[in-house]
Enzyme design. Structure first.
Site, mmCIF file in Angstrom:
data_model
loop_
_atom_site.group_PDB
_atom_site.id
_atom_site.type_symbol
_atom_site.label_atom_id
_atom_site.label_comp_id
_atom_site.label_asym_id
_atom_site.label_seq_id
_atom_site.Cartn_x
_atom_site.Cartn_y
_atom_site.Cartn_z
ATOM 1 N N SER A 140 0.862 -1.186 0.000
ATOM 2 C CA SER A 140 0.000 0.000 0.000
ATOM 3 C C SER A 140 0.897 1.234 0.000
ATOM 4 O O SER A 140 2.122 1.125 0.072
ATOM 5 C CB SER A 140 -0.892 0.004 1.234
ATOM 6 N N LYS A 141 0.266 2.388 -0.043
ATOM 7 C CA LYS A 141 1.015 3.652 -0.118
ATOM 8 C C LYS A 141 1.998 3.807 1.038
ATOM 9 O O LYS A 141 2.996 4.491 0.924
ATOM 10 C CB LYS A 141 0.041 4.824 -0.131
ATOM 11 N N ARG A 142 1.659 3.183 2.150
ATOM 12 C CA ARG A 142 2.519 3.198 3.320
ATOM 13 C C ARG A 142 3.945 2.713 2.980
ATOM 14 O O ARG A 142 4.921 3.116 3.595
ATOM 15 C CB ARG A 142 1.908 2.191 4.288
ATOM 16 N N HIS A 143 4.042 1.789 2.050
ATOM 17 C CA HIS A 143 5.339 1.210 1.711
ATOM 18 C C HIS A 143 6.126 2.044 0.707
ATOM 19 O O HIS A 143 7.238 1.706 0.357
ATOM 20 C CB HIS A 143 5.137 -0.195 1.126
ATOM 21 N N GLY A 144 5.527 3.114 0.227
ATOM 22 C CA GLY A 144 6.200 3.947 -0.774
ATOM 23 C C GLY A 144 5.264 4.154 -1.941
ATOM 24 O O GLY A 144 4.076 3.809 -1.879
#
Ligand code: GLU
Length: 478
Positions: free
Chosen positions: A252-256
Protein backbone atom coordinates in the site's frame (compact mmCIF):
# COMPACT_ATOMS: atom_id res chain seq x y z
CA UNK A 1 -3.09 -22.03 -30.97
CA UNK A 2 -2.36 -18.34 -31.39
CA UNK A 3 -1.54 -16.71 -28.11
CA UNK A 4 -3.82 -13.78 -27.35
CA UNK A 5 -3.38 -12.13 -23.97
CA UNK A 6 -4.84 -9.00 -22.50
CA UNK A 7 -4.27 -6.37 -19.87
CA UNK A 8 -7.60 -5.16 -18.57
CA UNK A 9 -7.21 -2.12 -16.35
CA UNK A 10 -10.07 -0.23 -14.77
CA UNK A 11 -9.52 3.47 -15.42
CA UNK A 12 -10.41 4.51 -11.90
CA UNK A 13 -6.98 5.82 -10.94
CA UNK A 14 -3.34 5.87 -11.91
CA UNK A 15 -1.52 2.80 -13.18
CA UNK A 16 -0.60 0.79 -10.09
CA UNK A 17 2.77 -0.95 -10.01
CA UNK A 18 0.97 -4.28 -9.55
CA UNK A 19 -1.04 -3.59 -12.70
CA UNK A 20 2.10 -2.53 -14.54
CA UNK A 21 3.73 -5.83 -13.57
CA UNK A 22 0.74 -7.78 -14.90
CA UNK A 23 0.84 -5.76 -18.12
CA UNK A 24 4.55 -6.47 -18.55
CA UNK A 25 4.11 -10.23 -18.11
CA UNK A 26 1.29 -10.27 -20.66
CA UNK A 27 3.28 -8.15 -23.08
CA UNK A 28 6.35 -10.37 -22.73
CA UNK A 29 4.35 -13.54 -23.21
CA UNK A 30 2.75 -12.18 -26.38
CA UNK A 31 6.14 -11.12 -27.72
CA UNK A 32 7.83 -14.37 -26.71
CA UNK A 33 5.22 -16.47 -28.51
CA UNK A 34 4.55 -14.26 -31.50
CA UNK A 35 1.05 -13.69 -30.13
CA UNK A 36 -1.08 -10.61 -29.70
CA UNK A 37 -1.38 -8.32 -26.71
CA UNK A 38 -4.70 -6.59 -26.20
CA UNK A 39 -5.52 -3.63 -24.02
CA UNK A 40 -9.09 -3.80 -22.79
CA UNK A 41 -10.44 -0.94 -20.74
CA UNK A 42 -12.78 -2.20 -18.03
CA UNK A 43 -14.79 0.92 -17.40
CA UNK A 44 -18.11 -0.54 -16.34
CA UNK A 45 -17.96 1.39 -13.08
CA UNK A 46 -19.21 4.53 -14.76
CA UNK A 47 -18.99 6.69 -11.68
CA UNK A 48 -15.36 6.01 -10.89
CA UNK A 49 -14.02 5.51 -14.41
CA UNK A 50 -12.51 8.55 -16.10
CA UNK A 51 -11.14 8.99 -19.58
CA UNK A 52 -8.22 10.98 -18.21
CA UNK A 53 -7.15 7.96 -16.13
CA UNK A 54 -7.41 5.73 -19.18
CA UNK A 55 -5.17 8.08 -21.16
CA UNK A 56 -2.71 8.42 -18.30
CA UNK A 57 -2.51 4.66 -17.80
CA UNK A 58 -1.83 4.18 -21.51
CA UNK A 59 0.83 6.89 -21.36
CA UNK A 60 2.46 5.17 -18.40
CA UNK A 61 2.42 1.79 -20.14
CA UNK A 62 4.10 3.35 -23.15
CA UNK A 63 6.62 5.05 -20.88
CA UNK A 64 7.51 1.61 -19.52
CA UNK A 65 8.09 0.41 -23.07
CA UNK A 66 4.88 -1.57 -23.41
CA UNK A 67 2.82 -1.29 -26.52
CA UNK A 68 -0.23 -3.31 -27.52
CA UNK A 69 -1.59 -4.69 -30.77
CA UNK A 70 -5.26 -3.96 -30.19
CA UNK A 71 -6.89 -1.45 -27.88
CA UNK A 72 -9.27 1.50 -27.69
CA UNK A 73 -6.98 3.57 -29.89
CA UNK A 74 -5.77 0.60 -31.98
CA UNK A 75 -8.69 -0.94 -33.81
CA UNK A 76 -8.60 -4.70 -34.31
CA UNK A 77 -11.04 -7.42 -35.28
CA UNK A 78 -12.48 -7.81 -31.80
CA UNK A 79 -13.44 -4.28 -30.75
CA UNK A 80 -14.70 -2.14 -29.30
CA UNK A 81 -12.06 -2.47 -26.58
CA UNK A 82 -13.79 -0.32 -24.00
CA UNK A 83 -16.40 -2.19 -21.98
CA UNK A 84 -18.69 0.83 -21.71
CA UNK A 85 -19.11 0.54 -25.49
CA UNK A 86 -20.09 -3.14 -25.32
CA UNK A 87 -23.20 -2.98 -23.14
CA UNK A 88 -25.42 -4.39 -25.91
CA UNK A 89 -23.13 -7.37 -26.34
CA UNK A 90 -23.32 -8.28 -22.65
CA UNK A 91 -27.08 -7.89 -22.61
CA UNK A 92 -27.47 -10.13 -25.64
CA UNK A 93 -25.34 -12.86 -24.08
CA UNK A 94 -27.14 -12.63 -20.76
CA UNK A 95 -30.50 -12.91 -22.53
CA UNK A 96 -29.22 -15.95 -24.40
CA UNK A 97 -28.37 -17.56 -21.06
CA UNK A 98 -31.90 -16.84 -19.85
CA UNK A 99 -33.27 -18.52 -22.95
CA UNK A 100 -31.18 -21.58 -22.22
CA UNK A 101 -32.48 -21.68 -18.64
CA UNK A 102 -29.02 -20.92 -17.24
CA UNK A 103 -29.97 -17.49 -15.93
CA UNK A 104 -33.22 -15.81 -14.97
CA UNK A 105 -34.90 -12.46 -14.56
CA UNK A 106 -35.00 -11.38 -10.95
CA UNK A 107 -37.52 -8.76 -9.86
CA UNK A 108 -36.55 -8.70 -6.18
CA UNK A 109 -36.20 -5.24 -4.75
CA UNK A 110 -33.17 -4.20 -2.71
CA UNK A 111 -35.32 -4.48 0.43
CA UNK A 112 -36.33 -8.03 -0.42
CA UNK A 113 -32.72 -8.99 -1.05
CA UNK A 114 -31.68 -7.43 2.23
CA UNK A 115 -34.39 -9.32 4.11
CA UNK A 116 -33.24 -12.54 2.41
CA UNK A 117 -29.72 -11.93 3.67
CA UNK A 118 -30.89 -11.24 7.21
CA UNK A 119 -32.99 -14.39 7.26
CA UNK A 120 -30.03 -16.46 6.15
CA UNK A 121 -27.86 -14.87 8.79
CA UNK A 122 -30.37 -15.65 11.52
CA UNK A 123 -30.57 -19.24 10.39
CA UNK A 124 -26.77 -19.45 10.10
CA UNK A 125 -26.98 -20.20 6.38
CA UNK A 126 -24.71 -18.62 3.75
CA UNK A 127 -26.50 -15.55 2.36
CA UNK A 128 -27.30 -17.13 -0.98
CA UNK A 129 -30.20 -16.03 -3.15
CA UNK A 130 -33.29 -18.11 -2.47
CA UNK A 131 -35.88 -15.84 -4.01
CA UNK A 132 -38.83 -17.12 -5.97
CA UNK A 133 -37.49 -16.09 -9.39
CA UNK A 134 -34.95 -18.91 -9.37
CA UNK A 135 -37.84 -21.27 -9.62
CA UNK A 136 -38.78 -22.20 -13.19
CA UNK A 137 -42.45 -22.11 -12.42
CA UNK A 138 -42.29 -18.30 -12.19
CA UNK A 139 -40.39 -17.74 -15.42
CA UNK A 140 -43.52 -17.18 -17.43
CA UNK A 141 -44.70 -14.57 -14.94
CA UNK A 142 -41.27 -13.00 -15.30
CA UNK A 143 -41.72 -12.70 -19.06
CA UNK A 144 -45.09 -10.99 -18.56
CA UNK A 145 -43.67 -8.50 -16.08
CA UNK A 146 -40.84 -7.80 -18.46
CA UNK A 147 -43.27 -7.26 -21.34
CA UNK A 148 -45.14 -4.82 -19.10
CA UNK A 149 -41.96 -2.80 -18.85
CA UNK A 150 -40.86 -3.79 -15.33
CA UNK A 151 -37.16 -3.69 -14.63
CA UNK A 152 -35.30 -6.84 -13.63
CA UNK A 153 -31.78 -7.96 -13.01
CA UNK A 154 -30.48 -11.00 -14.86
CA UNK A 155 -29.18 -13.46 -12.35
CA UNK A 156 -27.01 -16.49 -13.03
CA UNK A 157 -28.28 -19.85 -11.89
CA UNK A 158 -25.26 -21.32 -10.14
CA UNK A 159 -24.89 -25.04 -10.85
CA UNK A 160 -24.63 -27.08 -7.69
CA UNK A 161 -21.29 -28.77 -8.22
CA UNK A 162 -17.64 -28.20 -7.53
CA UNK A 163 -15.20 -26.63 -10.01
CA UNK A 164 -11.53 -27.30 -10.57
CA UNK A 165 -9.03 -24.82 -11.89
CA UNK A 166 -5.63 -25.91 -13.15
CA UNK A 167 -3.78 -22.70 -12.64
CA UNK A 168 -0.41 -22.02 -14.23
CA UNK A 169 1.02 -20.87 -10.92
CA UNK A 170 -1.26 -22.11 -8.15
CA UNK A 171 -1.65 -25.60 -9.61
CA UNK A 172 -4.89 -27.47 -8.93
CA UNK A 173 -7.41 -25.30 -7.14
CA UNK A 174 -10.68 -26.93 -6.09
CA UNK A 175 -13.72 -24.75 -5.50
CA UNK A 176 -16.22 -26.86 -3.56
CA UNK A 177 -19.91 -26.63 -4.38
CA UNK A 178 -22.11 -24.07 -2.66
CA UNK A 179 -19.30 -21.56 -2.30
CA UNK A 180 -21.37 -18.94 -4.07
CA UNK A 181 -25.06 -18.35 -4.55
CA UNK A 182 -26.80 -17.15 -7.71
CA UNK A 183 -25.18 -13.90 -8.73
CA UNK A 184 -26.17 -10.97 -10.89
CA UNK A 185 -24.91 -10.72 -14.47
CA UNK A 186 -26.84 -7.59 -15.46
CA UNK A 187 -28.14 -5.17 -12.86
CA UNK A 188 -31.74 -3.97 -13.06
CA UNK A 189 -30.28 -0.63 -14.24
CA UNK A 190 -29.05 -2.47 -17.34
CA UNK A 191 -25.40 -2.27 -16.29
CA UNK A 192 -23.44 -5.49 -16.49
CA UNK A 193 -21.14 -6.72 -13.68
CA UNK A 194 -17.40 -7.24 -13.94
CA UNK A 195 -17.26 -11.06 -13.86
CA UNK A 196 -19.71 -11.34 -16.71
CA UNK A 197 -18.13 -8.70 -18.93
CA UNK A 198 -14.71 -10.15 -18.32
CA UNK A 199 -15.72 -13.64 -19.44
CA UNK A 200 -17.82 -12.52 -22.41
CA UNK A 201 -14.93 -10.39 -23.60
CA UNK A 202 -12.28 -13.03 -23.01
CA UNK A 203 -14.37 -15.45 -25.07
CA UNK A 204 -15.21 -13.02 -27.88
CA UNK A 205 -11.70 -11.59 -27.99
CA UNK A 206 -10.34 -15.16 -28.22
CA UNK A 207 -8.09 -14.72 -25.20
CA UNK A 208 -5.89 -17.79 -24.82
CA UNK A 209 -4.19 -16.99 -21.49
CA UNK A 210 -5.31 -14.85 -18.58
CA UNK A 211 -2.29 -13.65 -16.67
CA UNK A 212 -3.32 -11.52 -13.71
CA UNK A 213 -2.86 -10.97 -9.99
CA UNK A 214 -3.77 -13.63 -7.45
CA UNK A 215 -6.32 -11.26 -5.94
CA UNK A 216 -8.56 -12.27 -8.87
CA UNK A 217 -8.51 -15.95 -7.92
CA UNK A 218 -11.74 -15.48 -5.98
CA UNK A 219 -13.45 -14.20 -9.13
CA UNK A 220 -12.32 -17.23 -11.06
CA UNK A 221 -14.96 -19.55 -9.65
CA UNK A 222 -17.80 -17.38 -10.96
CA UNK A 223 -15.93 -16.92 -14.20
CA UNK A 224 -15.46 -20.68 -14.70
CA UNK A 225 -19.22 -21.08 -14.31
CA UNK A 226 -19.87 -18.43 -16.93
CA UNK A 227 -17.41 -19.95 -19.44
CA UNK A 228 -19.19 -23.24 -19.01
CA UNK A 229 -22.61 -21.66 -19.46
CA UNK A 230 -21.44 -19.88 -22.61
CA UNK A 231 -20.18 -23.21 -23.96
CA UNK A 232 -16.64 -21.90 -24.13
CA UNK A 233 -13.36 -23.32 -22.88
CA UNK A 234 -11.77 -21.18 -20.21
CA UNK A 235 -8.39 -19.72 -21.19
CA UNK A 236 -5.27 -20.91 -19.43
CA UNK A 237 -5.27 -19.15 -16.09
CA UNK A 238 -2.07 -17.83 -14.57
CA UNK A 239 -2.51 -16.07 -11.25
CA UNK A 240 0.71 -14.38 -10.26
CA UNK A 241 1.56 -13.88 -6.61
CA UNK A 242 0.65 -10.79 -4.67
CA UNK A 243 2.99 -7.91 -4.03
CA UNK A 244 3.67 -7.32 -0.35
CA UNK A 245 5.74 -4.86 1.63
CA UNK A 246 8.81 -5.78 3.69
CA UNK A 247 6.48 -6.10 6.69
CA UNK A 248 4.65 -8.81 4.72
CA UNK A 249 1.48 -6.74 4.54
CA UNK A 250 -0.38 -6.13 1.30
CA UNK A 251 1.45 -3.43 -0.65
CA UNK A 252 0.00 0.00 0.00
CA UNK A 253 1.01 3.65 -0.12
CA UNK A 254 2.52 3.20 3.32
CA UNK A 255 5.34 1.21 1.71
CA UNK A 256 6.20 3.95 -0.77
CA UNK A 257 4.96 5.04 -4.17
CA UNK A 258 2.45 2.62 -5.67
CA UNK A 259 1.70 4.40 -8.93
CA UNK A 260 3.96 4.37 -11.96
CA UNK A 261 3.55 8.13 -12.36
CA UNK A 262 5.26 8.79 -9.04
CA UNK A 263 8.31 6.80 -10.09
CA UNK A 264 8.45 8.85 -13.24
CA UNK A 265 8.38 11.99 -11.10
CA UNK A 266 11.09 10.65 -8.83
CA UNK A 267 13.30 10.31 -11.95
CA UNK A 268 13.37 6.51 -12.15
CA UNK A 269 14.32 5.08 -15.52
CA UNK A 270 11.43 3.28 -17.22
CA UNK A 271 13.66 0.35 -18.21
CA UNK A 272 14.75 -0.03 -14.58
CA UNK A 273 11.23 0.00 -13.17
CA UNK A 274 10.11 -2.51 -15.83
CA UNK A 275 13.13 -4.69 -15.03
CA UNK A 276 12.45 -4.61 -11.31
CA UNK A 277 8.74 -5.34 -11.69
CA UNK A 278 9.58 -8.44 -13.75
CA UNK A 279 11.67 -9.77 -10.89
CA UNK A 280 8.72 -9.67 -8.50
CA UNK A 281 7.48 -13.22 -8.62
CA UNK A 282 9.31 -14.27 -11.78
CA UNK A 283 12.93 -15.26 -12.19
CA UNK A 284 15.34 -15.23 -15.10
CA UNK A 285 16.47 -18.71 -16.22
CA UNK A 286 20.09 -17.64 -15.71
CA UNK A 287 19.23 -15.86 -12.46
CA UNK A 288 20.06 -12.52 -14.06
CA UNK A 289 18.92 -9.45 -12.18
CA UNK A 290 19.55 -6.80 -14.78
CA UNK A 291 17.97 -6.91 -18.20
CA UNK A 292 15.79 -4.97 -20.61
CA UNK A 293 12.34 -6.13 -21.69
CA UNK A 294 13.79 -6.60 -25.16
CA UNK A 295 16.38 -9.03 -23.79
CA UNK A 296 13.73 -10.94 -21.85
CA UNK A 297 11.55 -11.69 -24.84
CA UNK A 298 13.65 -14.66 -25.95
CA UNK A 299 13.73 -16.26 -22.49
CA UNK A 300 10.34 -15.40 -21.05
CA UNK A 301 7.99 -18.27 -20.24
CA UNK A 302 5.18 -18.96 -17.83
CA UNK A 303 7.00 -21.67 -15.87
CA UNK A 304 9.18 -19.41 -13.82
CA UNK A 305 6.60 -17.76 -11.61
CA UNK A 306 6.89 -18.20 -7.88
CA UNK A 307 3.93 -19.11 -5.68
CA UNK A 308 5.13 -17.03 -2.75
CA UNK A 309 4.17 -13.41 -2.44
CA UNK A 310 6.77 -11.05 -3.84
CA UNK A 311 8.34 -8.52 -1.50
CA UNK A 312 8.49 -5.02 -2.91
CA UNK A 313 11.84 -3.62 -1.92
CA UNK A 314 12.51 0.03 -2.72
CA UNK A 315 16.22 -0.37 -1.99
CA UNK A 316 16.54 -3.10 -4.59
CA UNK A 317 14.55 -1.05 -7.09
CA UNK A 318 16.94 1.85 -6.55
CA UNK A 319 19.90 -0.46 -7.01
CA UNK A 320 18.43 -1.79 -10.26
CA UNK A 321 17.94 1.81 -11.37
CA UNK A 322 21.60 2.57 -10.63
CA UNK A 323 22.65 -0.43 -12.74
CA UNK A 324 20.64 0.83 -15.71
CA UNK A 325 21.81 4.38 -15.21
CA UNK A 326 25.44 3.29 -15.39
CA UNK A 327 24.81 1.62 -18.73
CA UNK A 328 24.07 5.03 -20.24
CA UNK A 329 26.89 6.89 -21.95
CA UNK A 330 27.97 10.26 -20.55
CA UNK A 331 26.38 11.90 -23.59
CA UNK A 332 23.05 10.17 -22.89
CA UNK A 333 23.23 11.13 -19.23
CA UNK A 334 23.87 14.76 -20.10
CA UNK A 335 20.94 14.70 -22.52
CA UNK A 336 18.65 13.19 -19.86
CA UNK A 337 19.80 15.58 -17.15
CA UNK A 338 18.70 18.42 -19.38
CA UNK A 339 15.10 17.64 -18.48
CA UNK A 340 15.68 16.13 -15.04
CA UNK A 341 17.57 19.02 -13.42
CA UNK A 342 15.34 22.03 -12.72
CA UNK A 343 15.54 24.59 -15.49
CA UNK A 344 16.76 27.39 -13.27
CA UNK A 345 19.68 25.36 -11.88
CA UNK A 346 23.17 26.77 -12.55
CA UNK A 347 24.16 23.38 -13.99
CA UNK A 348 22.56 24.44 -17.25
CA UNK A 349 25.01 27.32 -17.65
CA UNK A 350 28.02 24.97 -17.71
CA UNK A 351 29.80 23.90 -20.88
CA UNK A 352 29.08 20.53 -22.49
CA UNK A 353 32.60 19.40 -21.61
CA UNK A 354 32.08 20.29 -17.96
CA UNK A 355 28.79 18.38 -17.95
CA UNK A 356 30.35 15.30 -19.53
CA UNK A 357 33.16 15.32 -16.96
CA UNK A 358 30.61 15.73 -14.22
CA UNK A 359 28.69 12.63 -15.39
CA UNK A 360 31.89 10.64 -15.74
CA UNK A 361 32.75 11.46 -12.15
CA UNK A 362 29.38 11.02 -10.46
CA UNK A 363 27.65 8.28 -12.43
CA UNK A 364 29.14 5.59 -10.21
CA UNK A 365 27.76 7.31 -7.16
CA UNK A 366 24.20 7.97 -8.14
CA UNK A 367 21.26 5.60 -8.46
CA UNK A 368 18.66 8.12 -9.64
CA UNK A 369 19.01 11.19 -11.82
CA UNK A 370 17.82 13.25 -8.89
CA UNK A 371 20.75 11.98 -6.80
CA UNK A 372 23.06 14.22 -8.84
CA UNK A 373 21.72 17.37 -7.16
CA UNK A 374 23.56 17.06 -3.82
CA UNK A 375 26.75 16.27 -5.74
CA UNK A 376 26.29 19.43 -7.79
CA UNK A 377 25.75 21.38 -4.58
CA UNK A 378 28.97 20.00 -3.14
CA UNK A 379 30.88 21.45 -6.12
CA UNK A 380 29.79 24.95 -5.20
CA UNK A 381 29.89 24.73 -1.46
CA UNK A 382 32.72 26.26 0.56
CA UNK A 383 31.42 24.82 3.78
CA UNK A 384 33.88 22.82 5.88
CA UNK A 385 32.19 19.55 6.77
CA UNK A 386 33.58 18.95 10.25
CA UNK A 387 34.29 15.41 11.37
CA UNK A 388 36.71 13.79 13.76
CA UNK A 389 38.91 12.75 10.88
CA UNK A 390 38.80 16.22 9.36
CA UNK A 391 39.72 17.88 12.66
CA UNK A 392 42.61 15.50 12.98
CA UNK A 393 43.91 16.42 9.52
CA UNK A 394 43.48 20.10 10.32
CA UNK A 395 45.56 19.73 13.45
CA UNK A 396 48.60 18.57 11.50
CA UNK A 397 51.35 21.10 11.03
CA UNK A 398 51.71 19.94 7.41
CA UNK A 399 48.09 20.90 6.68
CA UNK A 400 48.67 24.56 7.63
CA UNK A 401 51.72 24.55 5.38
CA UNK A 402 49.63 23.12 2.51
CA UNK A 403 46.91 25.74 3.11
CA UNK A 404 49.32 28.66 2.77
CA UNK A 405 51.01 27.02 -0.18
CA UNK A 406 47.65 26.62 -1.94
CA UNK A 407 46.62 30.17 -1.15
CA UNK A 408 49.68 31.44 -2.98
CA UNK A 409 49.23 29.04 -5.88
CA UNK A 410 45.57 29.96 -6.29
CA UNK A 411 46.27 33.67 -6.19
CA UNK A 412 48.43 33.40 -9.29
CA UNK A 413 45.77 31.71 -11.43
CA UNK A 414 43.78 33.74 -13.91
CA UNK A 415 41.53 31.04 -15.33
CA UNK A 416 38.10 30.05 -14.03
CA UNK A 417 38.82 26.37 -13.46
CA UNK A 418 41.91 24.34 -12.61
CA UNK A 419 42.92 21.40 -14.79
CA UNK A 420 44.00 17.92 -13.74
CA UNK A 421 47.57 18.97 -14.71
CA UNK A 422 47.50 21.94 -12.36
CA UNK A 423 46.34 19.67 -9.51
CA UNK A 424 49.14 17.16 -10.21
CA UNK A 425 51.58 20.08 -10.39
CA UNK A 426 50.52 21.18 -6.88
CA UNK A 427 51.07 17.68 -5.55
CA UNK A 428 54.56 17.50 -7.04
CA UNK A 429 55.49 20.98 -5.91
CA UNK A 430 54.24 20.50 -2.35
CA UNK A 431 56.17 17.26 -2.12
CA UNK A 432 59.35 18.84 -3.42
CA UNK A 433 59.22 22.30 -1.85
CA UNK A 434 57.48 21.50 1.45
CA UNK A 435 58.79 17.98 1.87
CA UNK A 436 55.30 16.66 2.64
CA UNK A 437 54.30 13.25 1.32
CA UNK A 438 51.97 10.28 1.67
CA UNK A 439 48.83 10.63 3.75
CA UNK A 440 49.86 14.07 5.01
CA UNK A 441 50.04 15.28 1.47
CA UNK A 442 46.90 13.84 -0.05
CA UNK A 443 44.67 14.22 2.98
CA UNK A 444 45.96 17.74 3.57
CA UNK A 445 45.28 18.68 -0.05
CA UNK A 446 41.84 17.14 0.04
CA UNK A 447 40.71 18.78 3.24
CA UNK A 448 42.08 22.20 2.23
CA UNK A 449 40.59 22.14 -1.24
CA UNK A 450 37.28 20.40 -0.62
CA UNK A 451 36.50 20.90 3.08
CA UNK A 452 35.59 17.21 3.25
CA UNK A 453 37.69 14.25 4.42
CA UNK A 454 36.70 11.87 1.62
CA UNK A 455 35.53 11.91 -1.99
CA UNK A 456 36.54 11.11 -5.55
CA UNK A 457 39.95 11.60 -7.13
CA UNK A 458 40.98 15.25 -6.76
CA UNK A 459 42.29 15.44 -10.32
CA UNK A 460 38.77 14.68 -11.56
CA UNK A 461 36.88 16.51 -8.87
CA UNK A 462 38.65 19.86 -8.59
CA UNK A 463 38.37 20.86 -12.26
CA UNK A 464 34.60 20.92 -11.73
CA UNK A 465 34.74 23.58 -9.02
CA UNK A 466 35.47 27.20 -9.85
CA UNK A 467 38.77 28.63 -8.62
CA UNK A 468 36.85 31.27 -6.67
CA UNK A 469 35.23 28.58 -4.59
CA UNK A 470 38.58 26.83 -4.09
CA UNK A 471 40.05 30.13 -2.87
CA UNK A 472 37.18 30.58 -0.45
CA UNK A 473 37.65 27.08 0.94
CA UNK A 474 41.37 27.48 1.43
CA UNK A 475 41.11 30.95 2.92
CA UNK A 476 38.94 29.61 5.73
CA UNK A 477 41.78 27.37 6.83
CA UNK A 478 44.85 29.55 6.46
N1 GLU B 1 -10.33 -4.88 -14.42
C1 GLU B 1 -9.68 -5.82 -13.57
C2 GLU B 1 -8.70 -5.06 -12.68
O1 GLU B 1 -8.36 -3.93 -12.98
C3 GLU B 1 -8.93 -6.84 -14.39
C4 GLU B 1 -9.28 -8.21 -14.07
C5 GLU B 1 -8.70 -9.25 -14.99
O2 GLU B 1 -7.56 -9.11 -15.44
O3 GLU B 1 -9.43 -10.20 -15.27
O4 GLU B 1 -8.27 -5.57 -11.68
Amino acid sequence: MTVRVRFAPSPTGYLHIGGARTAIYNYLYAKATGGKFILRVEDTDLERSKREYELKQIEDLKWLGIDYDEGPDKPGDFGPYRQSERTEIYLKHAQALVEKGLAYYDFCTDEELEAMKERAQKESRPPHYDGKWRNEQFWEEAQQKLAAGEKAAIRFKVPQKSYVLNDGVRGRVVFPEKMVGDFVLIRSSGLPVYNFCCVVDDVLMKISHVIRGEDHLTNTLRQLMIYEALGANAPEMVHVSLLIGKDRQKLSKRHGATSVTLYQEETYLPQALANYLCLLGWSHPEEKDIFTLEELISVFDLNRFSKSPAIYDMEKLKWVNGQHLRKLSNEELVAQMQTQIPEEHWYHQQTQEWKLNCMELFKEQIELYADILPHLESLKSSEIVKSEKLNDVLSWESTSQIASFLKTELSTLKEEYVTAEIVSGWMDKAKKDLGIKGKNLFMGMRVCLTGVDHGPDLKQLLPLTSIDVLRERVSQLG
